[in-house]
Design a protein around this motif. Structure first.
Motif, PDB file in Angstrom:
ATOM      1  N   THR A  11      40.823  21.114   9.057  1.00 53.06           N
ATOM      2  CA  THR A  11      39.332  21.197   9.203  1.00 53.06           C
ATOM      3  C   THR A  11      38.635  20.736   7.815  1.00 53.06           C
ATOM      4  OG1 THR A  11      39.660  23.642   8.189  1.00 53.06           O
ATOM      5  CG2 THR A  11      39.739  23.310  10.614  1.00 53.06           C
ATOM      6  N   ILE A  50      36.789  19.372  12.751  1.00 52.31           N
ATOM      7  CA  ILE A  50      38.065  19.687  12.993  1.00 52.31           C
ATOM      8  C   ILE A  50      38.799  18.417  13.552  1.00 52.31           C
ATOM      9  CG2 ILE A  50      39.340  20.733  14.613  1.00 52.31           C
ATOM     10  CD1 ILE A  50      37.749  23.176  14.787  1.00 52.31           C
ATOM     11  N   ALA A  97      38.036  27.191  19.073  1.00 54.68           N
ATOM     12  CA  ALA A  97      37.561  26.762  17.980  1.00 54.68           C
ATOM     13  C   ALA A  97      35.944  27.420  17.745  1.00 54.68           C
ATOM     14  CB  ALA A  97      37.013  25.448  17.868  1.00 54.68           C
TER      15      ALA A  97
END
Length: 217
Positions: A11, A50, A97
């Motif tokens: 990330t 991400i 997420a």
């Protein structure tokens, strides 16, 4: 790096502490999560980025979203079941997420290259409610992993940026050139560009999709 979620990923946090727009990167066949992540430092600070690793390891290195078999009798063919499984896994990962990171679930962008781009079409057209923008680089629409009732779906929130190299030696540009007509038939907002390169992303291609994203952040 949170790997308790269903896909291994790295990330780059956003400068925004909450409700950040989310950008998910999906690499091509035989690559990994580090490939597209090299773009991250050049992309807007507002994005929570991400970069995910595809689930099927290849030998000797790299990963794939689905197997591509080179069969003497059938020619080149895709493993449709693996492609569908990866498509659904990405959709699940989007939910994970948005629950685990300080992002806005209504502002999700997919950025895919090659096989990752093919999957981004599949995810967006099967799960349009999860996605807002799609950057599809050097890919094509793989119709076998799309819903059967395309005409009855609501795709009004989707927006695609599609690009391809005009001398791509891996995925023929003719395949990509069918995409604008297909998206138009579904009344989906899109932009299509070609660049005089092979299977890769030219600098002017990068700047164009970066500006496209900036206008939609």
């Amino acid at each position: 790096m949170n790997n308790s979620l269903s896909l291994f990923h790295i990330t780059r946090p956003s400068v925004l502490k909450e409700n950040a727009p989310l950008l998910i990167m999906m690499h091509g066949y035989g690559s990994d999560e580090n490939d597209l992540f090299s773009f991250a430092s050049e992309l807007p600070d507002d994005f929570f980025i991400i970069s995910v690793r595809a689930p099927y390891p290849l030998s000797p290195y790299g990963n794939a979203w689905y197997a591509i078999n080179f069969d003497a009798e059938k020619g080149k063919w895709n493993d449709k079941e693996q492609a569908e499984a990866s498509r659904d896994l990405i959709a699940k990962f989007i939910d994970e997420a948005t629950e685990n990171y300080p992002v806005n679930k209504n502002n999700v962008t997919l950025l895919g290259f090659s096989q990752g781009s093919i999957l981004s079409y599949g995810v967006a057209l099967n799960y349009p409610e999860k996605i807002k923008n799609i950057v599809a680089l050097s890919g094509y629409v793989y119709h076998d992993i799309l819903p059967k009732d395309l005409e009855n779906r609501d795709y009004s929130n989707l927006n695609f940026y599609c690009s391809h190299g005009s001398v791509d030696q891996v995925i023929p540009v003719d395949w990509a050139r069918q995409t604008p007509t297909f998206l138009k038939s579904l009344n989906i907002k899109h932009q299509y560009s070609e660049f005089p390169v092979g299977h890769g992303v030219a600098p002017q291609n990068f700047f164009e999709f970066k500006n496209w994203l900036l206008e939609r952040i």
